[in-house]
Write an enzyme that holds these catalytic residues in place. Sequence first.
Site, PDB file in Angstrom:
ATOM      1  N   GLU A  60       0.834  -1.208   0.000  1.00  0.00           N
ATOM      2  CA  GLU A  60       0.000   0.000   0.000  1.00  0.00           C
ATOM      3  C   GLU A  60       0.863   1.251   0.000  1.00  0.00           C
ATOM      4  O   GLU A  60       0.659   2.175  -0.787  1.00  0.00           O
ATOM      5  CB  GLU A  60      -0.919  -0.002   1.217  1.00  0.00           C
ATOM      6  CG  GLU A  60      -1.657   1.299   1.467  1.00  0.00           C
ATOM      7  CD  GLU A  60      -1.908   1.562   2.933  1.00  0.00           C
ATOM      8  OE1 GLU A  60      -1.117   2.295   3.567  1.00  0.00           O
ATOM      9  OE2 GLU A  60      -2.894   1.009   3.466  1.00  0.00           O
ATOM     10  N   ASP A 117      -5.342  -3.868  -2.303  1.00  0.00           N
ATOM     11  CA  ASP A 117      -5.335  -2.414  -2.474  1.00  0.00           C
ATOM     12  C   ASP A 117      -3.951  -1.924  -2.856  1.00  0.00           C
ATOM     13  O   ASP A 117      -3.806  -1.039  -3.715  1.00  0.00           O
ATOM     14  CB  ASP A 117      -5.853  -1.705  -1.224  1.00  0.00           C
ATOM     15  CG  ASP A 117      -4.980  -1.904   0.001  1.00  0.00           C
ATOM     16  OD1 ASP A 117      -4.312  -2.962   0.123  1.00  0.00           O
ATOM     17  OD2 ASP A 117      -4.968  -1.016   0.873  1.00  0.00           O
TER      18      ASP A 117
END
Length: 349
Positions: A60, A117
Amino acid sequence: MRRWCSILAICSAAILVVAQPVAAQRAAIDPHDWIAYKAKFVDASGRVLDNGNSGISHSEGQGYGLLLAYLANNPADFEQILYFTRTELLLRDDGLAAWKWDPAVTPHVTDTNNASDGDLLIAYALALAGSAWNNKDYLQYAAVMAKALLSNVVIDAGGRTVLIPGVEGYTAPGRKDGPIINPSYWVYEAIPVMALLAPSERWQKLRDDGLALLRSMQFGPRKLPADWVSLQAKPAPADGFEAEFGYNAVRIPLYLSRAGINDKALLTRLQRGMTVEGDEPATIDLTTGKPKDLLSDPGYRIVNDVVACVVGGTKLPAPVRQFAPSLYYPATLQLLSLAFVTEKHPECL
């Protein structure tokens, strides 16, 4: 990877259209703000440090770092961050990144599971930079990751197309209440770009079903989504996790705004639900509706201010426009917010 070369020219032209709001020749992030961010959170190897989490790095953070370097129009810093990402995290055979790199242990990667993500952010940043800076290698890496995402973590469950948080540990039979999702992992602005890189109708369904779920997840007195949600039956907070609107979920209104999803009812509900004591955001216990941690950092507060800008044209208060980074996560949200308002809503500055 050679099989993807034939789509690079098409992707480059198409992605450039998507990326036009962020002009490559003009930085969306103030150079001084980017220098301050880099000095605080990016080391000489290109590692983005999460100083609020024992100094670890994760996919991330590397994805955010790449996106911010692109928004700062700084190809050299982008390449530096990418070098660490490629050599230290892109170790999996499926084209996705290991999620965590810990400086305190050897080897530094002890858990090779991915975080979807982070993968989305990395692929998205590569696609934007590859198109804006005419770098076919970046586009090729982005296409490989988009294909890997579609094959491994975009799944069909109960008539929905959803994004599971990682390849391992979020679906049945290993997870009895699976599939488990994290609503904040939907990086909505990235999904149309993924559809250009790895064409499939499932990307549009992923976007639509993600929004439908987000609109339906109204847990507790404040009617907020949980960080971790079971889709085994009717959406519900997942077993084994705190039933909370937590640090993950705080970024959801920003992701919606940056993607141009100006759903006033949804944005207002999220803003009101996460706000306590007048105008201060907080993490929320979904069972009681009571605040857990007050989020006074400007990087958290600006998320509500972005919503106020998008919904009502309200100008950003002066304190959140001043960038003095302290912790990695809110500093990242603040720069993403400032870049968005600079490019899309300058009337709010």
